[in-house]
Design an enzyme around this catalytic site. Structure first.
Site, PDB file in Angstrom:
ATOM      1  N   GLY A  42      53.293  26.586 -14.268  1.00  0.00           N
ATOM      2  CA  GLY A  42      53.877  27.203 -15.015  1.00  0.00           C
ATOM      3  C   GLY A  42      54.054  27.228 -16.510  1.00  0.00           C
ATOM      4  N   LEU A  45      55.171  33.759 -19.749  1.00  0.00           N
ATOM      5  CA  LEU A  45      55.818  34.441 -19.882  1.00  0.00           C
ATOM      6  C   LEU A  45      57.375  34.004 -19.173  1.00  0.00           C
ATOM      7  CD1 LEU A  45      55.895  37.508 -22.304  1.00  0.00           C
ATOM      8  CD2 LEU A  45      56.972  35.889 -22.558  1.00  0.00           C
ATOM      9  N   ARG A 332      46.299  53.471 -14.959  1.00  0.00           N
ATOM     10  CA  ARG A 332      44.803  52.648 -15.031  1.00  0.00           C
ATOM     11  C   ARG A 332      43.996  53.232 -13.734  1.00  0.00           C
ATOM     12  NH1 ARG A 332      47.887  47.405 -17.654  1.00  0.00           N
ATOM     13  NH2 ARG A 332      47.688  47.735 -19.253  1.00  0.00           N
ATOM     14  N   SER A 442      53.834  44.503 -17.461  1.00  0.00           N
ATOM     15  CA  SER A 442      53.233  43.239 -16.870  1.00  0.00           C
ATOM     16  C   SER A 442      54.895  42.164 -18.001  1.00  0.00           C
ATOM     17  CB  SER A 442      52.114  42.775 -16.959  1.00  0.00           C
ATOM     18  OG  SER A 442      51.556  41.564 -17.071  1.00  0.00           O
TER      19      SER A 442
END
Lengths: 640, 210, 248
Positions: A42, A45, A332, A442
């Site tokens: 991956g 970030l 959220r 995140s």
């Protein structure tokens, strides 16, 4: 048998745990680092920052991504910003405040020590990103600018227009390529990891498929890091990229890594509504819009007037009404649920009555269109491109969509999974956000894991491994793993059924969104488990995959991913079913207060559920990591 | 490319100024133009500049050939259905073609005037200078020559329209304000040069017809 | 609505490609262009044919992975828009749409509409970064950057690396892509220290990858999804010339 597992949290007061850990962590001398290999899967970030940092330290890094370039990883799509406890605004922010906000935002279902560490390292990240040349928003005097995000009462969010994720990712991508140029990183783009290889119980390599040629390759290392992101795409319609998948972590799970709280998926409140059957994804509109946008629905469900013609007294600004102190910036999970409530009452707007209004008219009146354009210009442009509507003139229509996986591979304080030598960072792990993630945390978690935590904890692990020779990729474990992978692909190709992987995925997604989405119930979840099992059976014989395994074959790639989703989906339902409480994004219809808010059960469910693979997707073993609150006493989460 | 181009553009101004003498009344023009030509031919400094000029033409041409070669190599397989042209002007995409027209013209131009003047036998005018004036005037009595000349100048005009501002970009002028200034000046320059050069043959042609 | 498609099919970089014709009868105006291709692919798979391979990922215009020539124009008829954000409402019932991959010698075709754009990564790897290791960073506010500087740097940094600039360029030049990164970093105090070495090695790498020269036709900016300014190319030229002439 259910085990109680420990996260190896260091001793000492909360604020000193990470310093204590770092002081005692073992090191590897520069000479030895040259001999050690690390695989990072991956290049978002988390992955890119970890790979770059490790390479800078002197390790030999192999970096994998399925996209055609590391810069495409889905971190790129994050819009709103990244949090950091810098307190530049002098508005009462501090590490502790940020820690507490995050813990509370997660409905007290995350690990205290991890969450504190996240807040502690947040300030460093801003320094790092600025040094890399990330063009964060600035005040006219040249200092960094902040805005505020859902679930908090301070302004601690740093942002680069509506493309913060892109800019942060480019920073770490560039750092990664710099190391590639220096020869410390070997880059494998268009490679998909299909299995983790264990030798003597430790992660020592991966099997990957070159997506351009179809070749199956073996790669060995002293340690494997998974930074493969979240699996919200399991719902089919989600804000995630088409390629996002659970395959890497799911296959690690099947090799023995525990999967924690898999059912905790954040449904983002501000995405664009679905417009038809053909739709392949839902586009996210940054939460930052809620800073200036007001959410409302018409009071009358039979309203036929255009939004601009509906007078104030006929509008219901339900978030401001229900949660006066946080208003449109309620977290959220709460905002999404409130929207669903309105839509379910028939007050939804738009042709499918599946949306609510997000209105900027007051902000435009107050600050002028220019200021709003400077803040959110690209989002308004994007909205217009997709819907053809000018949001400066009439309100946007938004609706909830699957977004972020709070759940993921279980990791201890060192971010190591239950398989020694296998680490999981970023969204791929479960650690920091509890049952609901706060906006702009995140990007932070991904970066902090990659830049500041893994370089210490991985080194602590590798200190033991310096005497181990480079992994022999002809070891029988590789042999067997490769065989398994090849057999699975052949089975997909052999089925020659009637339905494409995509069609199965759509069906699975609908089932899951219905019964394991914003609102869950025992009855629904049990039904879902049955339906998923049936679908999984059908998948075995009715799947249609064209072409062969030895060539470019995106359908074959999808088939593998959907196959993993089929198993993960059941685990999500089992997880949601077993947790007989409501917390954060996990809202069980049976467990709510009289006012319809989530009702937690701290006595029985104050733990992370870490599921263990048994070989049968229907009967996983539940292991529990009790959540011990040494500093904070969990309270009822209220945003009223 | 940019530097040679800009130098050539600069030369165009000087050349035009010289040529504008052709617009004077016939007798005056003849004497002045011829003595001007002699001045240019005799001056060591001007000669030096002339060599630089020839060098620029050659370098500009070679550079153009190199760029086209690079383009072909970089393009790989070409598109089967190509409408990329909508995003740029036709003359910016066809600098090579325009350049070829200009080059062919230059060859003729050199042969007819420069070669004759330098190496040919020319009658002398009243002041004892070689009578280039008459050579020019006679040439422009021919309609086909005038047309050829005008076509070449139009090609030159479009070449300049793109070339002048493009050259500034290549040199590195990146400030938006100066760029818009250059863009405007570039158009003015291209138009002025084109009109200036076209007026002369038309004037001579129609004047002589009368 | 009904749509006729002529799509470029090519097995790999070595084989010869050609247009193949397809018809779709039920295309919704709200579909994105890629969703229309999804629909076609499901149809092809069910007919036992190989689907059309094309690149895509985020489908919200930011990852830069999608990108094809639609009717001879990179990313299709809308200006400053990625393929994934192009919707079928931009076409008419009965239209014939030509779909080709981005073509350039530096972008070898992988299959059908998929191309390999790793040449762009190589350009960044040659110097498109600030040489700062993790942990070396000073306090963020110790390096003030004015509002205008940050905004202007951002304009350049917004590049998504899709390669439409190369595809739209008659010279197949990657000047816009390369210059965007050079200009982004040159405008910031953190990045300007290395400008000279950066610009020379990135420009050299661009040549080495086989991209053509820029002749300032400015087509790239028109088709660029992020509307990256061609003035960045001038900035790159300036920095390059300066590095070559003034300091080395």
């Amino acid at each position: 048998m259910t085990k109680t597992i420990k996260a190896s949290i260091p001793e000492g007061p909360l604020a000193e745990k990470w310093s204590n850990y770092k002081a005692k962590a073992r090191l590897v001398s520069p000479n030895n680092r040259k001999r050690l290999e690390v695989i990072v899967v991956g290049t978002g970030l988390a992955g890119a920052s970890a790979a770059a940092s490790l390479a800078e330290m002197g390790y030999n890094v192999k970096s994998f991504c399925f996209q055609d370039s590391p810069r495409r990883a889905h971190s790129v799509a994050a819009q709103g910003g990244v949090n950091a406890a810098k307190n530049y605004k002098n508005d009462g922010d501090s590490i502790y405040r940020m820690f507490y906000d995050t813990l509370k935002g997660g409905d007290f279902r995350s690990r205290e020590a991890n969450t504190y560490r996240l807040a502690e390292c947040s300030a460093n990240l801003i320094d790092q990103a600025v040094a890399q040349g990330v063009p964060f928003g600035r005040e006219y005097g040249g200092y960094l600018r902040n805005r505020s995000f859902g679930g908090v009462q301070v302004s601690r969010t740093f942002y680069a227009r509506g493309q913060t994720g892109q800019q942060l990712l480019l920073g770490s991508y560039q750092a990664l390529l710099r190391q590639q140029h220096a020869g410390k990183v070997k880059l494998y783009a268009r490679h998909e990891m299909l299995d983790v290889v264990l030798i003597e119980g430790r992660a020592r390599g991966i099997i990957a498929r070159n997506l351009d040629t179809g070749e199956v390759e073996r790669h060995g290392a002293h340690s494997v890091v998974l930074a493969t992101g979240g699996f919200g795409k399991i719902y089919y319609l989600s804000t995630l990229a088409m390629g996002c998948n659970a395959s890497a972590i799911w296959r690690a799970h099947k090799k023995g890594a525990y999967m924690a709280n898999p059912s905790w998926t954040q449904i983002h409140p501000t995405s664009l509504p679905q417009s038809g059957e053909h739709q392949s994804k839902l586009t996210l509109m940054s939460e930052s819009l809620r800073n200036d946008g007001r959410i409302w629905v018409p009071k009358d469900k039979n309203e036929t007037r255009l939004p601009v013609d509906i007078p104030e007294e006929d509008r219901d600004y339900y978030l401001e009404r229900k949660y006066p102190s946080f208003g449109n910036l309620a977290p959220r999970d709460i905002s999404s649920r409130a929207a669903k409530e309105q839509i379910d009452q028939g007050k939804g707007v738009g042709p499918l009555k599946n949306a609510v209004y997000l209105d900027f008219s007051r902000a435009i009146k107050e600050y002028g269109q220019e200021v709003i354009a400077e803040r959110y210009g690209n989002l308004f442009t994007m909205y217009k491109k997709i819907t053809g509507i000018d949001a400066y003139k009439e309100p946007m229509k938004i609706s909830p969509a699957a977004h972020f996986s709070m759940g993921g591979l279980w990791v201890d304080y060192e971010l190591m999974t239950s398989i020694p030598g296998l680490f999981a960072i970023g969204e791929a792990n479960f650690s920091d956000h509890g049952a609901n993630r706060l906006g702009a945390n995140s990007l932070l978690q991904a970066c902090v894991d990659g830049y500041f935590i893994l370089p210490y904890t991985l080194q602590n692990y590798l200190a033991d491994q310096i005497r181990i020779e480079n992994t022999d990729i002809n070891h029988p474990a590789f042999e067997e793993s490769e065989k398994q992978v090849r057999t699975q692909m052949q089975n997909f190709l052999k089925a020659k059924g009637q339905k494409t992987a995509e069609e199965f995925h759509k069906e699975l997604g609908r089932e899951l969104y219905d019964k394991c989405g914003l609102l869950r119930s025992k009855e629904g979840l049990e039904k879902a488990v049955g339906n998923i099992r049936k679908l999984r059976e059908e998948y075995k014989f009715n799947l249609l995959v064209p072409g062969t395994a030895g060539e470019v074959n995106s359908e074959l790639e999808k088939a593998g991913r959907v196959s993993d989703y089929m198993e993960l989906a059941e685990l999500m339902c089992i997880d949601a079913l077993h947790r007989e409480e409501s917390c954060g994004a996990h809202f069980r219809a049976e467990y709510q207060t009289e006012e319809g808010e989530a009702k937690r059960d701290d006595e029985n469910f104050c733990y992370s559920a870490a599921w263990e693979w048994t070989g049968n997707p229907s009967s996983p073993i539940l292991n529990k990591e009790p959540l011990v609150f040494e500093t904070v006493t969990p309270t009822v989460r209220s945003y009223k | 490319m940019a530097i040679t181009g800009l130098f050539l553009s600069f030369f165009l101004i000087i050349h035009l100024l010289g040529n504008l003498q052709l617009l004077l009344p016939a007798e005056e023009a003849q004497l002045q133009y011829n003595s001007y030509s002699r001045l240019l031919g005799g001056n060591i400094l001007v000669k030096l500049v002339a060599y630089v000029l020839y060098l620029c033409i050659i370098l500009h041409t070679l550079d153009a050939i190199y760029l086209s070669y690079k383009r072909k190599k970089a393009n790989g397989i070409s598109y089967s259905y190509d409408r990329r042209g909508r995003a740029s002007t036709w003359y910016s995409r066809n600098m090579m073609a325009l350049g070829i027209i200009i080059f062919v013209f230059l060859v003729i131009h050199f042969k007819d005037f420069w070669y004759h003047y330098k190496f040919g036998e020319l009658p002398l005018d009243a002041n004892g200078n070689k009578d280039l004036y008459t050579l020019v005037v006679v040439a422009f009595e021919e309609l086909w020559y005038v047309i050829l000349y005008i076509i070449a100048i139009l090609a030159l005009g479009y070449h300049l329209l793109h070339g002048v501002f493009s050259a500034h970009r290549t040199i590195g002028l990146y400030h938006p304000m100066y760029n818009s200034m250059v863009q405007v000046l570039g158009v003015v320059f291209a138009v002025a040069i084109t009109v200036g050069y076209i007026v002369i043959p038309l004037y001579l042609y129609f004047n002589l017809q009368l | 609505m009904k749509i006729n498609l002529k799509i470029w099919r090519q097995r790999d970089s070595q084989s010869k490609g050609e247009f193949k014709e397809y018809h779709l009868d039920e295309v919704s105006r709200d579909m994105s262009f890629l969703e229309m291709l999804d629909t076609l692919n499901i149809k092809l798979i069910k007919q036992g044919e190989n689907p059309v391979e094309f690149d895509h990922d985020c489908r919200e215009g930011i990852c830069g992975q999608c990108g094809v020539m639609i009717n001879g124009i990179a990313h299709g008829p809308l200006k400053n828009t990625t393929t994934c954000q192009l919707h079928m409402r931009s076409f008419n019932d009965g239209d014939t749409i030509y779909v080709e991959p981005f073509k350039a010698a530096a972008f070898p075709i992988v299959r059908d509409l998929k191309v390999n754009r790793s040449a762009l990564d190589h350009i960044i790897a040659a110097g498109g970064y600030v040489s700062v290791d993790t942990g070396q960073a000073p306090e963020a506010n110790s390096i003030p950057v004015t509002f205008e500087q940050a905004e202007s740097a951002f304009d350049a940094a917004a590049c998504i690396g899709c390669g439409a600039c190369v595809a739209s360029c008659k010279n197949s030049s990657a000047a816009l892509f390369t210059s965007a990164k050079i200009s982004h970093l040159a405008q910031l105090p953190q990045g300007d220290k290395e400008t000279s070495t950066r610009v020379i090695s990135m420009v050299n790498q661009m040549d080495e990858e086989g991209f053509g020269h820029c002749t300032n036709t400015e087509a790239c900016q028109v088709e660029c999804p992020e509307d990256i300014s061609v003035l960045n190319i001038a900035r790159m030229n300036y920095e390059y010339n300066r590095a070559r002439v003034v300091k080395k």
